[in-house]
Design a protein around this motif. Structure first.
Motif, PDB file in Angstrom:
ATOM      1  N   VAL A   1       0.841  -1.194   0.000  1.00 18.77           N
ATOM      2  CA  VAL A   1       0.000   0.000   0.000  1.00 18.77           C
ATOM      3  C   VAL A   1       0.876   1.243   0.000  1.00 18.77           C
ATOM      4  O   VAL A   1       1.726   1.407   0.865  1.00 18.77           O
ATOM      5  CB  VAL A   1      -0.910   0.018   1.255  1.00 18.77           C
ATOM      6  CG1 VAL A   1      -1.744   1.277   1.295  1.00 18.77           C
ATOM      7  CG2 VAL A   1      -1.787  -1.223   1.292  1.00 18.77           C
ATOM      8  N   ASP A   2       0.680   2.106  -0.990  1.00 14.49           N
ATOM      9  CA  ASP A   2       1.406   3.369  -1.022  1.00 14.49           C
ATOM     10  C   ASP A   2       0.478   4.455  -0.491  1.00 14.49           C
ATOM     11  O   ASP A   2      -0.364   4.982  -1.220  1.00 14.49           O
ATOM     12  CB  ASP A   2       1.880   3.712  -2.432  1.00 14.49           C
ATOM     13  CG  ASP A   2       2.788   4.923  -2.448  1.00 14.49           C
ATOM     14  OD1 ASP A   2       2.988   5.548  -1.390  1.00 14.49           O
ATOM     15  OD2 ASP A   2       3.288   5.254  -3.531  1.00 14.49           O
ATOM     16  N   MET A   3       0.610   4.745   0.795  1.00  7.19           N
ATOM     17  CA  MET A   3      -0.285   5.702   1.432  1.00  7.19           C
ATOM     18  C   MET A   3      -0.066   7.123   0.931  1.00  7.19           C
ATOM     19  O   MET A   3      -0.963   7.953   1.008  1.00  7.19           O
ATOM     20  CB  MET A   3      -0.111   5.641   2.944  1.00  7.19           C
ATOM     21  CG  MET A   3      -0.548   4.304   3.521  1.00  7.19           C
ATOM     22  SD  MET A   3      -0.219   4.131   5.288  1.00  7.19           S
ATOM     23  CE  MET A   3      -1.012   5.558   5.972  1.00  7.19           C
ATOM     24  N   LEU A   4       1.110   7.418   0.419  1.00  4.05           N
ATOM     25  CA  LEU A   4       1.378   8.777  -0.051  1.00  4.05           C
ATOM     26  C   LEU A   4       0.518   9.147  -1.244  1.00  4.05           C
ATOM     27  O   LEU A   4       0.221  10.318  -1.462  1.00  4.05           O
ATOM     28  CB  LEU A   4       2.861   8.936  -0.399  1.00  4.05           C
ATOM     29  CG  LEU A   4       3.832   8.865   0.776  1.00  4.05           C
ATOM     30  CD1 LEU A   4       5.266   9.011   0.284  1.00  4.05           C
ATOM     31  CD2 LEU A   4       3.519   9.909   1.818  1.00  4.05           C
ATOM     32  N   ASP A   5       0.080   8.153  -2.024  1.00 10.06           N
ATOM     33  CA  ASP A   5      -0.778   8.429  -3.171  1.00 10.06           C
ATOM     34  C   ASP A   5      -2.107   9.045  -2.755  1.00 10.06           C
ATOM     35  O   ASP A   5      -2.730   9.767  -3.524  1.00 10.06           O
ATOM     36  CB  ASP A   5      -1.052   7.144  -3.970  1.00 10.06           C
ATOM     37  CG  ASP A   5       0.161   6.651  -4.733  1.00 10.06           C
ATOM     38  OD1 ASP A   5       1.096   7.460  -4.946  1.00 10.06           O
ATOM     39  OD2 ASP A   5       0.176   5.475  -5.114  1.00 10.06           O
ATOM     40  N   GLU A   6      -2.543   8.765  -1.529  1.00  6.89           N
ATOM     41  CA  GLU A   6      -3.836   9.234  -1.059  1.00  6.89           C
ATOM     42  C   GLU A   6      -3.758  10.579  -0.327  1.00  6.89           C
ATOM     43  O   GLU A   6      -4.784  11.174  -0.031  1.00  6.89           O
ATOM     44  CB  GLU A   6      -4.456   8.185  -0.139  1.00  6.89           C
ATOM     45  CG  GLU A   6      -4.708   6.865  -0.841  1.00  6.89           C
ATOM     46  CD  GLU A   6      -5.290   5.818   0.092  1.00  6.89           C
ATOM     47  OE1 GLU A   6      -5.805   6.184   1.158  1.00  6.89           O
ATOM     48  OE2 GLU A   6      -5.229   4.636  -0.260  1.00  6.89           O
ATOM     49  N   LEU A   7      -2.554  11.035  -0.007  1.00  9.20           N
ATOM     50  CA  LEU A   7      -2.407  12.271   0.752  1.00  9.20           C
ATOM     51  C   LEU A   7      -2.460  13.493  -0.158  1.00  9.20           C
ATOM     52  O   LEU A   7      -1.889  13.486  -1.245  1.00  9.20           O
ATOM     53  CB  LEU A   7      -1.081  12.272   1.510  1.00  9.20           C
ATOM     54  CG  LEU A   7      -0.932  11.238   2.618  1.00  9.20           C
ATOM     55  CD1 LEU A   7       0.459  11.310   3.202  1.00  9.20           C
ATOM     56  CD2 LEU A   7      -1.978  11.446   3.695  1.00  9.20           C
ATOM     57  N   PRO A   8      -3.128  14.555   0.310  1.00  8.84           N
ATOM     58  CA  PRO A   8      -3.131  15.799  -0.463  1.00  8.84           C
ATOM     59  C   PRO A   8      -1.732  16.415  -0.489  1.00  8.84           C
ATOM     60  O   PRO A   8      -0.935  16.197   0.428  1.00  8.84           O
ATOM     61  CB  PRO A   8      -4.104  16.698   0.290  1.00  8.84           C
ATOM     62  CG  PRO A   8      -4.623  15.941   1.450  1.00  8.84           C
ATOM     63  CD  PRO A   8      -3.945  14.618   1.495  1.00  8.84           C
TER      64      PRO A   8
END
Length: 79
Positions: free
Chosen positions: A37-44
């Motif tokens: 899971v690449d959580m940074l993709d979901e961060l503004p």
């Protein structure tokens, strides 16, 4: 449960575990699950920028000791 409730419940669960071996297993399992899971993709973008600034920020005046944080976690009502 929404994401905030799940995070709170997870933190409450972690605060209750005293067994180092169990904590290590939980950490390893969570780490394994997060690898895909690449959580940074979901961060503004503004959050990513704030994280970048935080990496170089040495000002710790707004932090609390780990022991105090765990006291707060333990005081949260469990569901």
């Amino acid at each position: 449960m929404n994401a905030l409730e799940i995070k709170g419940a997870f933190l409450s669960l972690l605060a209750e575990v005293e067994d180092t071996s169990l904590l290590q297993k939980m950490f390893e399992k969570c780490t394994e699950m997060m690898k895909g899971v690449d959580m940074l993709d979901e961060l503004p973008p503004e959050v990513i920028n704030a994280l970048g600034k935080a990496e170089t920020d040495d000002d710790l005046t707004d932090t609390i000791p780990n022991e105090e944080a765990f006291k707060k976690f333990r005081s949260w009502p469990s569901r």
